[in-house]
Scaffold this motif. Sequence first.
Motif, short mmCIF file in Angstrom:
data_model
loop_
_atom_site.label_atom_id
_atom_site.label_comp_id
_atom_site.label_asym_id
_atom_site.label_seq_id
_atom_site.Cartn_x
_atom_site.Cartn_y
_atom_site.Cartn_z
N SER A 28 0.84 -1.20 0.00
CA SER A 28 0.00 0.00 0.00
C SER A 28 0.87 1.25 0.00
O SER A 28 1.89 1.30 0.70
CB SER A 28 -0.89 0.01 1.25
N ILE A 54 0.22 3.76 1.44
CA ILE A 54 0.12 4.38 2.77
C ILE A 54 1.41 4.16 3.56
O ILE A 54 1.94 5.08 4.17
CB ILE A 54 -1.09 3.80 3.54
N SER A 82 -8.78 -0.39 5.57
CA SER A 82 -8.63 0.88 6.30
C SER A 82 -9.63 1.92 5.84
O SER A 82 -10.16 1.86 4.74
CB SER A 82 -7.20 1.40 6.14
N VAL A 130 -10.09 6.32 5.83
CA VAL A 130 -9.27 7.53 5.85
C VAL A 130 -9.35 8.16 7.23
O VAL A 130 -10.43 8.30 7.80
CB VAL A 130 -9.74 8.53 4.78
N ALA A 148 -4.58 6.93 8.20
CA ALA A 148 -5.54 5.85 7.96
C ALA A 148 -5.64 5.00 9.22
O ALA A 148 -4.70 4.93 10.01
CB ALA A 148 -5.12 5.01 6.78
#
Lengths: 301, 273
Positions: free
Chosen positions: A49, A51, A208, A210, A219
């Motif tokens: 990811s 993220i 997840s 936000v 997240a």
Amino acid sequence: MSALRLHSTEVVDTFAEAFAMWAARVIITAETARWAMAAARSMTGFATSVIGCKCEAAIECELPANETLDRRPGVAVLLFAMDQEGLGRRLIERIGQSVMTCPTTACYNGLDGAHKVVVGGKLRYFGDGYQNSKLLDGRRFWRVPVMDGEFVVDECFGVQPAVGGGNLLILGANLAQTLAATEAATAAMRKVPGVILPFPDGVVRSGSKVGSKYKSLIASTNDVYCPTLRAVSPGTQVPDAVGCVLEIVIDGLDVAAVKEAMRRGLHAAAATGVLQVSAGNYGGTLGKYKIELAALLNGAV
Amino acid sequence: MSLTLTLHTVPEVPLEAEALSPYRVAGLSGIDVAKLPVMHGNRSAELGDFFRAVGRGDGELRIEGDLARVKFIGAAMSEGRVVVEGTAGMHLGAGMKGGEIVVEGNCGDWVGPEMSGGRIVIKGNAGHMVGSAVRGSLSGISGGEIIVHGNAGNEAGSAMRRGLIAIGGDCGDFAGVNMIAGTIIVLGTLGWRSGAGMKRGTVVSMHGAEMLPTFSRAGSYSPVFLRLYLLHLREVGLPVADEHINGIYQRWSGDAVETNHGEILLRELGSRP
């Protein structure tokens, strides 16, 4: 949200919200399929990811020797990042650390197009002045001397706008039923060219949302789909009969490929008799692509 | 309709015919083409004195006859195609920047001197100085490809800076002499003193060769980059065998009288990776 049906599976009338990314296709070849796969696995490790990993990557497919540039066994890898510059950096890092290091490999660009990032042109400096290049039919390759011979890498790699964050949520009565459905779905989805499923074997359990109650996090756990939080999470989306939820995330070179992968995954999951299939979105506020599950119900798999 | 020129009078002395290039005949009728100037020895003449021209220049130029004394065919062309249905003379494709020249027969000396792009294909043999610098010049070809299906003479790739020269047969002496960079691949044998004075670049042969004492053997390996070149040459019609692609090559570094960054790769016969 109203309910649709596919076989005995309830399909929630909602949409997956996908967003714009940039993608590159990397072709790794080696003396044997084993070493090409070793490099590909290393290159796509810790790339689930953006993220936390700065990129998303996975193996697209294996390539027989007669389909690669140097006629050796190969593996195609797709790598996605949020912007062109970041994608270029990730390519340099991952090809430099995972492909150049792997015995016998070579690394080639697998995407044509107007947008290019320099990769081999940067990695060449590892050659400490002993590197040299070859320009063949307008395409420059760098030869970097290494301890088993030479690492050959394209000077530039094509990158293109792409789509990330396509997804399916598979809701089952229990862990076994949900795993079986996701395994069937991912097997069907991998047959679509131009897509990857970046999470472990294509499946993510820690879906997840936000934001977070903690300011430092961008997240946090998708509590409305956590069965253990059904009693305490406002707006829970877990029906009473559901004991497990797993997600499949799809990145693709274009939205059509993502849709096709989702369609195949939806049908394959439903064929196992799983209770419900849904999709994650942010109310249309995050991504530019809305992929309606209702539009994926028809068509052969 | 492409333009076809047929030789009706063999020149008694060399004919310098830079006009035989697609950009020089573009849009012209056969009648206009016949009026283009050429040099017959030291005298001015017209193309029509030697050639019968039919058709109109549309980017493809076909030339028929024994053109062994016709020089500078395709000189300075940057696009289009020239097909010579026979033998071609010296300085074919001199200074060529793009496009393609195909010679169905043999070709004289100085094929593609100082070309920078495009492709020249010689189906027969070529003379000396394929892809070389002209005398007094510091660098030879700086791009493009010269593919010779047969043999080539001495000093192929002299001072070449970039590009590819491939010779399907044997090559004469001094291949890659004073080479700056680029690639020369010889499917047959190399002559004497290959790579003499080379700075960088690659000379490849599918056979062993006597090396200059200023070259040092580095070892043997199977170069991946060479697979790309050999597969490319197979695509353009050279008889590249699987044994060539999968072969093991001795790498010789040189020339030590220069930068020592050049390489000569010699296939070990009967080798497999």
